[in-house]
Design an enzyme around this catalytic site. Structure first.
Site, PDB file in Angstrom:
ATOM      1  N   HIS A 157       0.816  -1.226   0.000  1.00 20.22           N
ATOM      2  CA  HIS A 157       0.000   0.000   0.000  1.00 20.22           C
ATOM      3  C   HIS A 157       0.841   1.264   0.000  1.00 20.22           C
ATOM      4  O   HIS A 157       0.332   2.345  -0.282  1.00 20.22           O
ATOM      5  CB  HIS A 157      -0.933   0.001   1.222  1.00 20.22           C
ATOM      6  CG  HIS A 157      -2.023  -1.018   1.107  1.00 20.22           C
ATOM      7  ND1 HIS A 157      -3.289  -0.704   0.691  1.00 20.22           N
ATOM      8  CD2 HIS A 157      -2.024  -2.358   1.289  1.00 20.22           C
ATOM      9  CE1 HIS A 157      -4.031  -1.795   0.655  1.00 20.22           C
ATOM     10  NE2 HIS A 157      -3.288  -2.826   1.020  1.00 20.22           N
ATOM     11  N   ASP A 363       3.570   9.411  -0.697  1.00 23.18           N
ATOM     12  CA  ASP A 363       2.376   8.653  -0.304  1.00 23.18           C
ATOM     13  C   ASP A 363       2.148   7.548  -1.321  1.00 23.18           C
ATOM     14  O   ASP A 363       2.289   7.793  -2.531  1.00 23.18           O
ATOM     15  CB  ASP A 363       1.145   9.589  -0.304  1.00 23.18           C
ATOM     16  CG  ASP A 363       0.184   9.295   0.836  1.00 23.18           C
ATOM     17  OD1 ASP A 363       0.113   8.138   1.254  1.00 23.18           O
ATOM     18  OD2 ASP A 363      -0.489  10.241   1.304  1.00 23.18           O
TER      19      ASP A 363
HETATM   20  P1  ADQ Z   1      -2.906   5.908   4.938  1.00 28.85           P
HETATM   21  O1  ADQ Z   1      -1.501   6.414   5.095  1.00 28.85           O
HETATM   22  O2  ADQ Z   1      -3.640   5.686   6.181  1.00 28.85           O
HETATM   23  O3  ADQ Z   1      -2.947   4.571   4.069  1.00 28.85           O
HETATM   24  P2  ADQ Z   1      -4.845   7.476   3.156  1.00 28.85           P
HETATM   25  O4  ADQ Z   1      -4.936   6.796   1.845  1.00 28.85           O
HETATM   26  O5  ADQ Z   1      -4.727   8.959   3.035  1.00 28.85           O
HETATM   27  O6  ADQ Z   1      -3.601   7.067   4.018  1.00 28.85           O
HETATM   28  O7  ADQ Z   1      -6.121   7.228   4.070  1.00 28.85           O
HETATM   29  C1  ADQ Z   1      -6.749   6.007   4.213  1.00 28.85           C
HETATM   30  C2  ADQ Z   1      -8.160   6.222   4.786  1.00 28.85           C
HETATM   31  O8  ADQ Z   1      -8.122   6.818   6.083  1.00 28.85           O
HETATM   32  C3  ADQ Z   1      -9.009   7.136   3.899  1.00 28.85           C
HETATM   33  O9  ADQ Z   1     -10.201   6.473   3.584  1.00 28.85           O
HETATM   34  C4  ADQ Z   1      -9.256   8.376   4.752  1.00 28.85           C
HETATM   35  O10 ADQ Z   1     -10.561   8.940   4.602  1.00 28.85           O
HETATM   36  C5  ADQ Z   1      -9.056   7.895   6.166  1.00 28.85           C
HETATM   37  N1  ADQ Z   1      -8.496   9.002   6.959  1.00 28.85           N
HETATM   38  C6  ADQ Z   1      -7.310   9.630   6.757  1.00 28.85           C
HETATM   39  N2  ADQ Z   1      -7.164  10.631   7.645  1.00 28.85           N
HETATM   40  C7  ADQ Z   1      -8.274  10.639   8.401  1.00 28.85           C
HETATM   41  C8  ADQ Z   1      -8.736  11.471   9.488  1.00 28.85           C
HETATM   42  N3  ADQ Z   1      -8.018  12.512   9.902  1.00 28.85           N
HETATM   43  N4  ADQ Z   1      -9.943  11.164  10.049  1.00 28.85           N
HETATM   44  C9  ADQ Z   1     -10.667  10.131   9.581  1.00 28.85           C
HETATM   45  N5  ADQ Z   1     -10.305   9.347   8.560  1.00 28.85           N
HETATM   46  C10 ADQ Z   1      -9.122   9.585   7.983  1.00 28.85           C
HETATM   47  C11 ADQ Z   1      -2.055   3.721   3.310  1.00 28.85           C
HETATM   48  C12 ADQ Z   1      -1.076   4.433   2.378  1.00 28.85           C
HETATM   49  C13 ADQ Z   1      -1.840   5.312   1.373  1.00 28.85           C
HETATM   50  C14 ADQ Z   1      -2.853   4.462   0.606  1.00 28.85           C
HETATM   51  C15 ADQ Z   1      -3.720   3.657   1.569  1.00 28.85           C
HETATM   52  C16 ADQ Z   1      -4.615   2.663   0.831  1.00 28.85           C
HETATM   53  O11 ADQ Z   1      -0.156   5.217   3.130  1.00 28.85           O
HETATM   54  O12 ADQ Z   1      -0.931   5.927   0.475  1.00 28.85           O
HETATM   55  O13 ADQ Z   1      -3.680   5.308  -0.166  1.00 28.85           O
HETATM   56  O14 ADQ Z   1      -2.915   2.897   2.466  1.00 28.85           O
HETATM   57  O15 ADQ Z   1      -3.883   1.828  -0.011  1.00 28.85           O
END
Ligand code: ADQ
Length: 470
Positions: A157, A363
């Site tokens: 991911h 990211d």
């Molecule tokens: P994350 O680093 O967690 O995931 P991201 O893709 O931005 O990053 O977010 C994943 C989920 O968490 C999203 O559905 C988002 O809405 C939710 N989220 C993020 N911040 C939040 C907040 N402040 N409050 C509530 N919900 C929040 C990892 C990788 C990413 C990749 C994902 C999926 O780092 O690059 O996109 O996995 O593969």
């Protein structure tokens, strides 16, 4: 069709209080379609002896959730140590933040092996296994060592760094070898996939093939599977009746424009650089003073890992300074909020903002960028300002304003442009982005990955396999 077995560090239990995010929804749909098991850590730590005990299983909707606690020592070495203080920073190009210790790496391997011990008795010969993320790079190698001959796929991911950066991890060679025990290795972007196959060619003596690499008598399919979102689901949630929080935000804004950012609090997300860009906007475009509010939602994550405490302190300081310098009695330019909101609240908040500011330094994908667009009202959509270093930029470059998060003035200029963008241009960009989101949605991601995995050559019993240290 055989069952699907998903293995990930954490499992989203059906009874969980948190509303499931993108990944959990995708995995859940895939499991429900073919029936299957989701195996992983339940998020709790236990005394060493208790952690060795049996798996707890719950079955609901054709899916068995098989979970277990981690021993406190394993949590320290496998999770906090090697996964989050070595793999996470290095894979995000922050080798300077890496804290490698041999004991942590040993703990990482032991936990990967313990996952396999729990997995093996659950398997039937025609099951396919789908392993997720950087916590479990070595799991495939241990499966082969145990004689497991099922098809096993792995999806990363987060980004995969170029060989020169990956080599900052002392056991890089063993880790890459272990990854070659999977039948399909999937990445978010073509450049991540290329970085991995280049490493295999340069350092494992692999031969490049059309669909991947050939290494030590094994064919490893290497593919790009950009993760997507459930576009209609997000749009419906964003349109749903406004919660009290959204109403409170709107009334506090009065008629000001809103810029929103939503992240886990992590140094890879570029919050400090983003705060600086917003301050630069206030400095260089005085017309925005008193007329724009920036809301940054960032619930703390991994606060027990070194590096996270420092970034939190620095952000507190920067937010206080910006509000102190620019704020007025009736206007706080920046609202920096360290708490998590339910998705049902978050999506309407995204909809309420005229600009979605998503500027990570690195990211894998960044689902917030996609959720921001899907949440917009089609007749008056906002503008996405997106970092060139988010995986999402590969698919969204034609509709978003792409920025370099290290260029403070450039980001401020793009913010200014987004805040002034005429309606017709906003609609044209939104429509282009929505087309892409639908083409690469969450269902397409899991369908493409699983189709490639199910059609990969079944690993033979005599196949020579890469080896891992004992
Ligand atoms: P994350 O680093 O967690 O995931 P991201 O893709 O931005 O990053 O977010 C994943 C989920 O968490 C999203 O559905 C988002 O809405 C939710 N989220 C993020 N911040 C939040 C907040 N402040 N409050 C509530 N919900 C929040 C990892 C990788 C990413 C990749 C994902 C999926 O780092 O690059 O996109 O996995 O593969």
């Amino acid at each position: 069709m055989g069952r699907l077995i998903v293995v990930s560090n954490r499992v989203a239990l059906p009874s969980g209080t948190k509303s499931p995010g993108g990944l959990a929804v995708g995995v859940y749909d895939a499991l429900r379609d073919s029936g299957g098991i989701w195996l992983g850590w339940n998020g709790e730590t236990a005394a060493d002896a208790d952690a060795d005990q049996a798996l707890s299983t719950v079955t609901q909707d054709n899916i068995t959730y098989a979970t277990f606690p981690l021993a406190a020592r394993d949590y320290d070495r496998y999770y906090r140590g090697f996964s989050n203080a070595v793999l996470w920073p290095v894979f995000h190009y922050r080798a300077d933040l890496s804290r490698y210790r041999r004991a942590d790496y040993d703990g990482y391997l032991q936990v990967n092996r313990a996952f396999v011990r729990r997995l093996a008795p659950l398997l039937r010969p025609d099951d396919v296994i789908w392993v997720h993320d950087y916590h479990l790079l070595a799991l495939g190698g241990f499966c082969r060592e145990q004689g497991i001959r099922n098809r096993i796929g792995f999806f990363l991911h987060i980004p995969f760094p170029t060989a020169e950066v990956f080599k900052a991890i002392p056991p890089h060679h063993a880790l890459a070898q272990a990854m070659c025990a999977y039948d399909v290795v999937g990445f978010q972007t073509a450049s991540d996939a290329r970085a991995f196959s280049d490493y295999c060619v340069q350092h494992l003596g692999a031969e490049r093939e059309a669909s991947g690499v050939h290494v030590a008598d094994r064919r490893v399919r290497i593919g790009t599977y950009p993760i997507g979102i459930d576009v209609d689901g997000v749009a419906a949630m964003a349109r749903a009746k406004r919660s009290r929080q959204v109403a409170a935000l709107k009334s506090g804004l009065e008629h000001r424009k809103l810029v929103i950012s939503v992240d886990r609090l992590d140094y890879s997300k570029g919050l400090l650089e983003r705060f600086a860009a917003f301050e630069q906007l206030l400095e260089s475009a005085p017309a925005h003073r008193g007329r724009v509010s920036f809301v940054q939602l960032a619930p703390p994550s991994r606060s027990d890992v070194q590096g996270y405490r420092e970034i939190r302190r620095e952000l507190d300081r920067a937010a206080g300074r910006i509000n102190g310098k620019w704020g007025e009695l009736g206007w706080a330019p920046l609202r920096y909020i360290n708490r998590a909101y339910e998705r049902a609240t978050l999506m309407p908040l995204l909809r309420a903002a005229q600009v979605g500011l998503v500027t990570p330094l690195r990211d894998g994908m960044n689902l917030v960028a996609k959720e921001y667009i899907a949440a917009q009202p089609p007749d008056d959509p906002g503008v996405l300002v997106l970092s060139q270093f988010a995986g999402a930029a590969c698919e969204m470059e034609e509709g978003a304003l792409i920025v370099n998060p290290y260029d403070t003035e450039g980001m401020a200029d793009s913010l200014d442009r987004a805040l002034h963008m005429p309606l017709a241009e906003r609609i044209a960009r939104y429509e282009r982005l929505m087309q892409g989101l639908r083409l690469h949605d969450l269902a397409a991601w899991k369908d493409r990955f699983l189709a490639d995995l199910r059609s990969s050559a079944k690993p033979g019993v005599t196949t020579k396999l890469p080896t891992l240290p004992a």
